[in-house]
Design a protein around this motif. Structure first.
Motif, PDB file in Angstrom:
ATOM      1  N   UNK A  93     -12.862   0.096  -9.502  1.00 39.79           N
ATOM      2  CA  UNK A  93     -12.614   0.861  -8.277  1.00 39.79           C
ATOM      3  C   UNK A  93     -11.455   1.852  -8.441  1.00 39.79           C
ATOM      4  N   UNK A  94     -10.757   1.792  -9.552  1.00 43.16           N
ATOM      5  CA  UNK A  94      -9.598   2.638  -9.797  1.00 43.16           C
ATOM      6  C   UNK A  94     -10.106   4.006 -10.262  1.00 43.16           C
ATOM      7  N   UNK A 130      -4.653 -20.051  -2.076  1.00 44.28           N
ATOM      8  CA  UNK A 130      -4.050 -18.928  -2.767  1.00 44.28           C
ATOM      9  C   UNK A 130      -4.414 -17.648  -2.034  1.00 44.28           C
ATOM     10  N   UNK A 131      -3.386 -16.869  -1.681  1.00 43.50           N
ATOM     11  CA  UNK A 131      -3.646 -15.569  -1.082  1.00 43.50           C
ATOM     12  C   UNK A 131      -4.027 -14.603  -2.182  1.00 43.50           C
ATOM     13  N   UNK A 132      -5.228 -14.052  -2.074  1.00 43.83           N
ATOM     14  CA  UNK A 132      -5.718 -13.110  -3.059  1.00 43.83           C
ATOM     15  C   UNK A 132      -5.754 -11.746  -2.402  1.00 43.83           C
ATOM     16  N   UNK A 133      -5.231 -10.743  -3.103  1.00 47.84           N
ATOM     17  CA  UNK A 133      -5.210  -9.382  -2.584  1.00 47.84           C
ATOM     18  C   UNK A 133      -6.622  -8.827  -2.490  1.00 47.84           C
ATOM     19  N   UNK A 134      -6.807  -7.913  -1.539  1.00 52.06           N
ATOM     20  CA  UNK A 134      -8.097  -7.254  -1.349  1.00 52.06           C
ATOM     21  C   UNK A 134      -8.016  -5.832  -1.875  1.00 52.06           C
ATOM     22  N   UNK A 135      -9.073  -5.387  -2.504  1.00 51.46           N
ATOM     23  CA  UNK A 135      -9.154  -4.025  -3.030  1.00 51.46           C
ATOM     24  C   UNK A 135      -9.369  -3.056  -1.864  1.00 51.46           C
ATOM     25  N   UNK A 136      -8.568  -1.990  -1.762  1.00 52.39           N
ATOM     26  CA  UNK A 136      -8.734  -1.026  -0.672  1.00 52.39           C
ATOM     27  C   UNK A 136     -10.069  -0.270  -0.733  1.00 52.39           C
TER      28      UNK A 136
END
Length: 194
Positions: free
Chosen positions: A145-146, A116-122
């Motif tokens: 992180x938002x 599964x491709x999991x997005x990375x937090x910028x």
């Protein structure tokens, strides 16, 4: 003829059952201590008993002995029970032959290939999973992180702005990237000319 000597006879032990200790099932009386599954000897109550003619069973043993047999008749959602109840003394009739199992082994590597491709937090660079994902600036962020890149204030969809891949609150964005001078949004910053 009336029964002057006491209550009815117990369906299990054939002794007299008096009213204070009586449990009735299928028109028969039982002692509370005799109200047991005939196969596994579990104590029964009105919600767990399943009667068949003069026999009483728990629902599990009843299903093993009298329930449907074969592929697709599991004991719960998405399962197939292979327990025949022989260890409980249940003699089951073999109605139809068991279907043959596939001779080819299951290839586990075909399941392992699916990653599964999991997005990375910028902000932190760690994986962002769906339960903690907030979208901002077209990118997925962790809830923690938002935050504004300058003041660290927690952001919401109503007060977030983005510039060059970073998130800012509207106040910090206006101070740092907005127009300067008197009359621009209530800000009184005037650039000093040297």
């Amino acid at each position: 003829m009336p029964n002057w000597g006491g209550g009815a006879k117990c369906g299990a032990c054939e002794k007299t059952v008096y009213h204070a200790e009586e449990i009735q099932c299928n028109g028969r009386s039982f002692h509370k201590s005799c109200f047991l599954c005939m196969a596994c000897r579990k104590a029964l109550d009105s919600t767990t008993v399943a009667a068949h003619e003069s026999e009483i069973y728990c629902k599990t043993c009843y299903g093993r002995k009298y329930g449907p047999k074969g592929v697709g008749f599991g004991q719960g959602a998405g399962c197939l029970s292979t327990d025949t109840g022989e260890h409980l003394g249940l003699n089951l009739q073999q109605g139809s032959p068991k279907p043959a199992r596939p001779s080819t082994p299951t290839n586990a590597s075909k399941f392992a290939k699916k990653v599964v491709d999991v997005d990375k937090c910028p902000r932190c660079g760690k994986s962002v999973y769906a339960a903690e994902k907030i979208m901002g600036g077209g990118k997925p962020w962790h809830k923690s992180c938002f935050r504004c890149a300058i003041c660290g204030k927690s952001l919401e969809s109503t007060n977030v702005t983005d510039k060059d891949g970073e998130l800012y609150c509207k106040v910090c964005y206006a101070k740092n990237f907005g127009p300067k001078g008197i009359g621009f949004g209530g800000l009184t910053q005037v650039e000093k000319k040297e």
